[in-house]
Design a protein around this motif. Structure first.
Motif, PDB file in Angstrom:
ATOM      1  N   LEU A  85      35.858  42.701  28.340  1.00 50.50           N
ATOM      2  CA  LEU A  85      34.588  41.811  27.808  1.00 50.50           C
ATOM      3  C   LEU A  85      35.091  40.295  28.026  1.00 50.50           C
ATOM      4  O   LEU A  85      34.024  39.464  28.677  1.00 50.50           O
ATOM      5  N   LEU A  86      36.369  39.842  27.708  1.00 44.82           N
ATOM      6  CA  LEU A  86      36.785  38.685  27.855  1.00 44.82           C
ATOM      7  C   LEU A  86      36.748  38.311  29.382  1.00 44.82           C
ATOM      8  O   LEU A  86      36.426  36.914  29.539  1.00 44.82           O
ATOM      9  N   SER A  87      37.238  39.040  30.207  1.00 43.97           N
ATOM     10  CA  SER A  87      37.379  38.634  31.658  1.00 43.97           C
ATOM     11  C   SER A  87      35.990  38.487  32.289  1.00 43.97           C
ATOM     12  O   SER A  87      35.670  37.963  33.040  1.00 43.97           O
ATOM     13  N   ASN A  88      35.179  39.456  31.939  1.00 46.92           N
ATOM     14  CA  ASN A  88      33.628  39.266  32.378  1.00 46.92           C
ATOM     15  C   ASN A  88      33.080  37.901  31.688  1.00 46.92           C
ATOM     16  O   ASN A  88      32.164  37.485  32.436  1.00 46.92           O
ATOM     17  N   MET A  89      33.380  37.759  30.553  1.00 51.67           N
ATOM     18  CA  MET A  89      32.488  36.517  29.840  1.00 51.67           C
ATOM     19  C   MET A  89      33.094  35.311  30.735  1.00 51.67           C
ATOM     20  O   MET A  89      32.254  34.566  31.032  1.00 51.67           O
ATOM     21  N   TYR A  90      34.197  34.927  31.430  1.00 48.87           N
ATOM     22  CA  TYR A  90      34.957  34.055  32.078  1.00 48.87           C
ATOM     23  C   TYR A  90      34.930  34.166  33.427  1.00 48.87           C
ATOM     24  O   TYR A  90      35.286  33.335  34.091  1.00 48.87           O
ATOM     25  N   ASN A  91      34.497  35.535  33.780  1.00 45.70           N
ATOM     26  CA  ASN A  91      34.213  35.943  35.397  1.00 45.70           C
ATOM     27  C   ASN A  91      35.685  35.521  35.845  1.00 45.70           C
ATOM     28  O   ASN A  91      35.669  34.832  36.999  1.00 45.70           O
ATOM     29  N   GLY A  92      36.673  36.071  35.317  1.00 44.02           N
ATOM     30  CA  GLY A  92      37.854  35.937  35.454  1.00 44.02           C
ATOM     31  C   GLY A  92      38.788  37.048  35.736  1.00 44.02           C
ATOM     32  O   GLY A  92      38.324  38.212  35.751  1.00 44.02           O
ATOM     33  N   ARG A  93      40.019  36.955  35.268  1.00 43.72           N
ATOM     34  CA  ARG A  93      40.955  38.199  35.234  1.00 43.72           C
ATOM     35  C   ARG A  93      42.227  37.955  34.304  1.00 43.72           C
ATOM     36  O   ARG A  93      42.506  36.782  33.939  1.00 43.72           O
ATOM     37  N   ILE A  94      42.564  38.934  33.795  1.00 47.97           N
ATOM     38  CA  ILE A  94      43.496  38.813  32.625  1.00 47.97           C
ATOM     39  C   ILE A  94      44.588  39.692  33.008  1.00 47.97           C
ATOM     40  O   ILE A  94      44.527  41.151  33.385  1.00 47.97           O
ATOM     41  N   LEU A  95      46.166  39.204  32.926  1.00 48.93           N
ATOM     42  CA  LEU A  95      47.183  40.074  33.260  1.00 48.93           C
ATOM     43  C   LEU A  95      47.914  40.018  32.163  1.00 48.93           C
ATOM     44  O   LEU A  95      48.351  38.963  31.289  1.00 48.93           O
ATOM     45  N   LEU A  96      48.371  41.294  31.540  1.00 44.84           N
ATOM     46  CA  LEU A  96      49.420  41.340  30.369  1.00 44.84           C
ATOM     47  C   LEU A  96      50.757  41.666  31.048  1.00 44.84           C
ATOM     48  O   LEU A  96      50.829  42.876  31.536  1.00 44.84           O
ATOM     49  N   VAL A  97      51.689  40.974  30.374  1.00 46.48           N
ATOM     50  CA  VAL A  97      52.906  41.153  30.880  1.00 46.48           C
ATOM     51  C   VAL A  97      54.055  41.375  29.804  1.00 46.48           C
ATOM     52  O   VAL A  97      53.956  40.600  28.691  1.00 46.48           O
ATOM     53  N   ASP A  98      54.916  42.413  30.049  1.00 44.53           N
ATOM     54  CA  ASP A  98      55.924  42.683  28.995  1.00 44.53           C
ATOM     55  C   ASP A  98      57.029  41.827  28.961  1.00 44.53           C
ATOM     56  O   ASP A  98      57.085  40.991  30.178  1.00 44.53           O
TER      57      ASP A  98
END
Length: 473
Positions: free
Chosen positions: A81-94
């Motif tokens: 939802l967040l990535s679509n909201m800002y028309n972007g991309r989210i990466l989670l890194v440990d």
């Protein structure tokens, strides 16, 4: 014929350009400031909103232990939802820099060593945003309030297309506004420039009317201080021209009179000889002597006139020589002393210091001789003429003072005019052409000098001459 004016060199065109510039420059600056302020403000709002969403999402990640188990549907849906909201991309890194979640499903399981992630792990705080390829990127740390060690990081990329579209729309509107302001500035500038130059057009029209023959009038355009000053200066020039015209007419009249008088005398004498038979030799010789005297007088007038014409036209070249002024004055007085002795007039020379200067011997001698001769002619019997010489570091000064009849106050300003005589009733008895002082002033002016006169009727006259020691062409 009126001269065609060049609009691009006119005052109206310059006023128009100034008003256009004054309209365009502030509007462009104001428009640019508004757009740039909106752009920076929009970026700041977008970053703040993303940070707020990321903080909420980080708390959910810790709660769901998502970095160790990425199967939580609640977290996945939030990420999508967040990535679509800002028309972007989210990466989670440990903490091992391994990508746990990629909303694009491209880099999951890979190692990510981006500068933002590395800085985030080193500082333990969120990094500032960077703008790259129309995308806004920022890294947010993932950590638990109960654990000091950083558990991971979130790299968010958000599109800036909406902001840029809005900025483009504002720029287009700004261009439109500037265009409207330019058009209004041109219209207003043309109107104002027309109003502002109207007084100058009236001045031009008035001057043209005067040049067409209405020379007895004065112009008056008191609309502005500048036009008032211009008209006052023109009226002063016009008054000066009238004086010069009157002086020219008087000069022509005087020349005609002075040249006609000897001719008339010679004609009368010649007619007397022709009309008589058997004229005695003594009478014949007397008449011929009178004719010769009138011819000499005529020749003197013509010579003086030619001298003045040459000086007026600057045709007479100065023959400058470095000379002993003391000796030159002594020679002048020595030559004039026989004339003064006829009336028992003392010629006195006072030299306060030795003076050497650059002068034209002929013209300087002529000028000083004229002054001394006038002092003798217009003096009283048993009087005196005193010539003084002094100098400073720049000029030398010659003063010619006499004990003569003096000059009336109303005639002092005119004594240097050609043919002007203070005492016209005795002009023939005294002699001369009435051109001596004019020649004197012209000679001194050619030396870059100046002459002044001080006189009081019945108490004598003093002429003061100042000439540079070194002549500079």
């Amino acid at each position: 014929m009126k001269k065609k004016t060049n609009f691009f060199r006119s005052l109206r065109f310059r006023i128009l350009i100034i008003l256009i510039i004054l309209g365009i420059v502030p509007s462009v600056i104001a428009t640019e400031m508004v757009i740039r302020n909106y752009e920076s403000r929009a970026f700041a709002v977008r970053v703040e909103n993303i940070r707020t969403q990321c903080d909420i999402l980080c708390n959910l990640l810790i709660k769901e232990n998502y970095l160790n188990d990425s199967s939580s549907q609640a977290v996945n849906s939030k990420l999508e939802l967040l990535s679509n909201m800002y028309n972007g991309r989210i990466l989670l890194v440990d903490r091992d820099f391994r990508v746990v979640k990629d909303t694009y499903h491209v880099d999951e399981g890979r190692i990510l060593l981006s500068p933002e992630i590395i800085r985030c792990f080193k500082s333990g705080e969120g990094t500032g945003y960077t703008e790259r390829n129309h995308m806004l990127e920022l890294a947010v740390p993932i950590k638990s309030p109960d654990v000091n060690q950083l558990q991971g990081a979130m790299l968010v990329s958000a599109s800036l297309n909406e902001v840029e579209v809005t900025v483009d729309e504002l720029e287009q509107k700004g261009i439109l506004i500037v265009g409207i302001i330019v058009a209004m500035s041109i219209l207003l500038g043309y109107i104002l420039s027309t109003i502002l130059v109207q007084p100058f057009a009236r001045i031009t029209k008035s001057i043209e009317a005067l040049t067409d023959g209405y020379q007895n009038e004065e112009i008056s355009v008191p609309d502005y201080t500048e036009t008032e000053l211009i008209t006052e200066a023109f009226n002063r020039m016009l008054a000066r021209m009238k004086v010069l015209d009157e002086s020219r007419q008087e000069f022509v009249s005087n020349v005609s009179h002075e040249l006609k008088t000897p001719m008339t005398s010679m004609k009368v004498l010649a007619d007397s000889l022709v009309g008589q038979q058997g004229v005695p030799e003594e009478l014949y010789q007397e008449f011929m002597r009178d004719i010769t005297a009138e011819i000499d007088r005529e020749n003197k007038i013509i010579t003086d006139l030619l001298t003045l014409v040459k000086m007026d036209k600057k045709a007479a070249d100065l023959n400058i020589v470095h000379m002993d002024i003391n000796q030159l004055l002594e020679d002048i007085l020595k030559r004039l002393r026989p004339i003064a002795d006829k009336r028992n007039i003392d010629l006195i020379l006072d030299c306060f210091r030795p003076v050497e200067a650059d002068v034209d011997e002929v013209k300087f001698t002529s000028a000083i001789s004229n002054l001394v001769e006038n002092g003798i002619k217009y003096n009283v019997d048993d009087g005196w003429v005193r010539v003084s010489l002094d100098a400073d570091h720049k000029y030398f000064y010659v003063t010619v003072a006499d004990s003569g009849m003096g000059i009336p106050e109303d005639s002092i300003d005119r004594i240097f005019e050609r043919f002007y005589r203070v005492d016209k009733s005795h002009s023939k008895e005294i002699g001369g052409t009435g051109l001596g002082l004019s020649i004197t002033r012209s000679s001194i002016a050619m030396h870059h000098g100046a002459i002044k006169v001080f006189s009081r009727e019945g108490e004598g006259t003093t002429f003061s001459v100042r000439i540079p020691l070194s002549y500079i062409p």
